[in-house]
Design a protein around this motif. Sequence first.
Motif, PDB file in Angstrom:
ATOM      1  N   ASP A   1       0.890  -1.166   0.000  1.00  0.00           N
ATOM      2  CA  ASP A   1       0.000   0.000   0.000  1.00  0.00           C
ATOM      3  C   ASP A   1       0.922   1.208   0.000  1.00  0.00           C
ATOM      4  OD1 ASP A   1      -1.490   2.250   0.682  1.00  0.00           O
ATOM      5  OD2 ASP A   1      -2.760   1.198   2.127  1.00  0.00           O
TER       6      ASP A   1
ATOM      7  N   ARG B   1       1.193  -1.488  -5.013  1.00  0.00           N
ATOM      8  CA  ARG B   1      -0.260  -1.333  -4.986  1.00  0.00           C
ATOM      9  C   ARG B   1      -0.641   0.034  -4.424  1.00  0.00           C
ATOM     10  NH1 ARG B   1      -1.340  -7.381  -2.362  1.00  0.00           N
ATOM     11  NH2 ARG B   1      -0.421  -8.535  -4.120  1.00  0.00           N
TER      12      ARG B   1
ATOM     13  N   LYS C   1      -6.169   1.427  -1.296  1.00  0.00           N
ATOM     14  CA  LYS C   1      -7.521   1.007  -1.704  1.00  0.00           C
ATOM     15  C   LYS C   1      -8.514   2.112  -1.448  1.00  0.00           C
ATOM     16  CE  LYS C   1      -6.554  -3.851  -0.861  1.00  0.00           C
ATOM     17  NZ  LYS C   1      -6.474  -4.874   0.165  1.00  0.00           N
TER      18      LYS C   1
END
Length: 473
Positions: A147, A470, A473
């Motif tokens: 993340d 990544r 989210k």
Amino acid sequence: MADQGLVRETACAIVGKLKSGEVTPLDLLDVLEKRIAEVDDKVNALPTLCFDRARKHAAALMKKPASERGLLAGLPIPIKDLTSVAGVLTTQGSPIYKDNIPAKSDILVEHLENNGGVVYAKSNTPEFGAGANTFNEVFGPTRNPWDTSRSAAGSSGGAAVALATGTAWLAHGSDMGGSLRSPASFCGIVGMRPSIGRIARTIAAAVDRNLGVQGPMARNVEDLALLLDAMSGEHPADPLSLPVLPTSFLSAARSGSKPQRVAYSPDLGITPVDPEVAAVTRKAAQRFAEAGAIVEEAHPDLREAHECFHVLRAFDFALSKAALLRSKRNLLKPEVIWNIEEGLKLTVEQLERAEAQRVAMTARTLEFFDKYDLLLAPATIVPPFPVENRYVAECAGKKFDNYVEWLGIVYAITLVCCPALSLPCGFTASGLPVGLQVVAPPRGEAQLLAGAKVLEDILGMRGATPIDPRAPK
């Protein structure tokens, strides 16, 4: 054309291919250069590249028969930016050294190169390795690939992220207060603090400094053992350094030797811990029972760890950095200034007390290992935190007095001279990695690696990395 699929292979497999001639060191450098171009701008793990130097070294290595190219046989390795590499920018994450190009490599680097390692990059680190969040004024922050809004921890954050993103097969790091273990935990890889003297390094500031050690990082236990073999060995310029053992660490890792009795502690009796981290690590530790081990909740008495580490770490900063405070204060970050000034204020009585505390805790820990083969605990007390937070200010309702206190669970183990590693053991509900700290008695690397490999096989998390970075989210 080199195969980009190679980034997903283990280091042991790659070394096998190097030794058989299936790939060359130059092929691997091509693969890494392409992979870095694809992913590193999202995470900033390897801010300094030295591919020209690496290719020269690789070409020289390839003139030797495969059997004479050392344990690593031409495998590329990044070096943490605290450690000198001849002819390569080495900043220590500090504006003071933003243009520093050393003429001579650290003993550790020479040792790795003599063992067939090829240096192609420097990995990012906080200024002078101070603090467990990898950011600095020279290169900026390193981001967690699971993340990218999160910290990679530190101070070997760049090394851990390179492994997690496939821009390294093995990586060098160092550890005083958890700097190999904390980033490994945050990034889902394996990082190990070896025993004092296991890895020779160039001495600086004091002959007998031993809070900080150099160590290996990898994606799995076998690869870690391979790098430890390549890093280990004595050198006359490091009087604390130990000779190579008759049995390799890789063979120890592969031995299948199982611990009979292990202890798990969520907090070592000295720190708050995030309940989710405690739950994930406890569940993983209990799985040692599947290998026939007795798992009990216990820990040695480490109650003086915070006071002791604060004093000895401050003294180390005063020894190594007081001259910079006098001459370059305006270029140092506040945490570094605080560390040095804390060290300069110390009295001999404080040092006497701290050293006595360390001796007592080490004796109690040795006694503890008469009963237990391994000690297990979380490697970090929180999951990866937002990258803009300089450090963890509180945990489970407890506010910390300073920016290193949240690292008590790892620096307590530093103080008692034990080898320890962080093993990926699970994920939080939001998908962030959690590391289990596995600890063995002093000089017990062989049993540490064997036990960690047994648990790694049970947990089945090998191969979770490398990943593409990544976004949040």
